[in-house]
Scaffold this motif. Structure first.
Motif, PDB file in Angstrom:
ATOM      1  N   GLY A  49       0.773  -1.239   0.000  1.00  0.00           N
ATOM      2  CA  GLY A  49       0.000   0.000   0.000  1.00  0.00           C
ATOM      3  C   GLY A  49       0.804   1.290   0.000  1.00  0.00           C
ATOM      4  N   PHE A  50       2.133   1.187  -0.076  1.00  0.00           N
ATOM      5  CA  PHE A  50       2.942   2.408  -0.134  1.00  0.00           C
ATOM      6  C   PHE A  50       2.983   2.918  -1.573  1.00  0.00           C
ATOM      7  CE2 PHE A  50       4.403   0.720   3.868  1.00  0.00           C
ATOM      8  CZ  PHE A  50       4.791   1.832   4.613  1.00  0.00           C
ATOM      9  N   ALA A  51       2.905   4.246  -1.702  1.00  0.00           N
ATOM     10  CA  ALA A  51       3.004   4.876  -3.019  1.00  0.00           C
ATOM     11  C   ALA A  51       4.176   5.844  -3.020  1.00  0.00           C
ATOM     12  CB  ALA A  51       1.717   5.627  -3.340  1.00  0.00           C
ATOM     13  N   ARG A  52       4.772   5.977  -4.167  1.00  0.00           N
ATOM     14  CA  ARG A  52       5.920   6.871  -4.314  1.00  0.00           C
ATOM     15  C   ARG A  52       5.460   8.328  -4.190  1.00  0.00           C
ATOM     16  NH1 ARG A  52      10.377   5.995  -8.957  1.00  0.00           N
ATOM     17  NH2 ARG A  52      11.313   8.051  -8.882  1.00  0.00           N
ATOM     18  N   VAL A  53       6.103   9.084  -3.288  1.00  0.00           N
ATOM     19  CA  VAL A  53       5.707  10.490  -3.129  1.00  0.00           C
ATOM     20  C   VAL A  53       6.863  11.452  -3.372  1.00  0.00           C
ATOM     21  CG1 VAL A  53       3.751  10.074  -1.568  1.00  0.00           C
ATOM     22  CG2 VAL A  53       6.043  10.376  -0.595  1.00  0.00           C
ATOM     23  N   GLY A  54       8.051  10.934  -3.591  1.00  0.00           N
ATOM     24  CA  GLY A  54       9.161  11.857  -3.835  1.00  0.00           C
ATOM     25  C   GLY A  54      10.459  11.132  -4.077  1.00  0.00           C
TER      26      GLY A  54
END
Ligand SMILES: CC(C)(COP(=O)(O)OP(=O)(O)OC[C@H]1O[C@@H](n2cnc3c(N)ncnc32)[C@H](O)[C@@H]1OP(=O)(O)O)[C@@H](O)C(=O)NCCC(=O)NCCS
Length: 152
Positions: free
Chosen positions: A127-132
């Motif tokens: 459930g982790f998404a790339r944010v930076g």
């Protein structure tokens, strides 16, 4: 060995000697020291470390999180090569996130090497998404970090 025969327990100082050879092999120049791990474990108010072990008590993996206010950071996750692709990292991550949630965290962040495809797949699957991106975060400025986030 199946995931069913794996136990996840709180890391104690006794686990450090067992994990250090794997830590060095897995993380190379970024490896933490034994005294670094002892310092981490001593900060139990903010940090929480878990180990996964076999029915025979052999160390299979470990991971840690830090919770400050309502935000958690996944600090490390490692699984010994012989025990990979059996869901142990997923199990450790679930345990860390459950503890972070219990401590009041509503979101979790982590950094992962841009070239670490296995870990990024693990985190994306949970459930982790790339944010930076943090340019030059690893290896003396040579390797970027992907920053990932999920809600808890
Ligand atoms: C990344 C690591 C922790 C994964 O541990 P693991 O116990 O093998 O992972 P799991 O079995 O729980 O895998 C969960 C999911 O992650 C993904 N994954 C794990 N390893 C993968 C690989 N080599 N390639 C692609 N996807 C992978 C898959 O989606 C997998 O689900 P699936 O097996 O059902 O397809 C392990 O490879 C490791 O210790 N690597 C060295 C240290 C490291 O990079 N740590 C992370 C630092 S941020």
């Amino acid at each position: 060995m199946t995931a069913a025969s794996v136990t996840v327990v709180a890391m104690t100082a006794e686990h450090i000697d067992a994990l250090m050879p794997y830590e060095r092999a897995m993380f190379g120049t970024e490896a933490w020291t034994a005294s670094g791990y002892r310092t981490e474990l001593a900060d139990a108010a903010r940090r929480h470390y878990l180990t996964a072990q076999s029915a025979e008590g052999e160390l299979l993996g470990w991971g840690g999180t830090m919770v400050i206010a309502d935000s958690a950071e996944i600090l490390t996750v490692g699984v010994i090569p012989a025990a990979r692709r059996r869901g142990i990292a997923r199990l450790l991550l679930a345990g860390l996130l459950a503890e972070a949630r219990r401590r009041g965290a509503v979101e979790a962040f982590l950094e992962v090497r841009v070239d670490n495809v296995a870990a990024q797949a693990l985190y994306a699957g949970e459930g982790f998404a790339r944010v930076g991106l943090r340019p030059g975060y690893y290896d003396g400025g040579r390797i970027d970090a992907v920053v990932m986030r999920r809600e808890l």
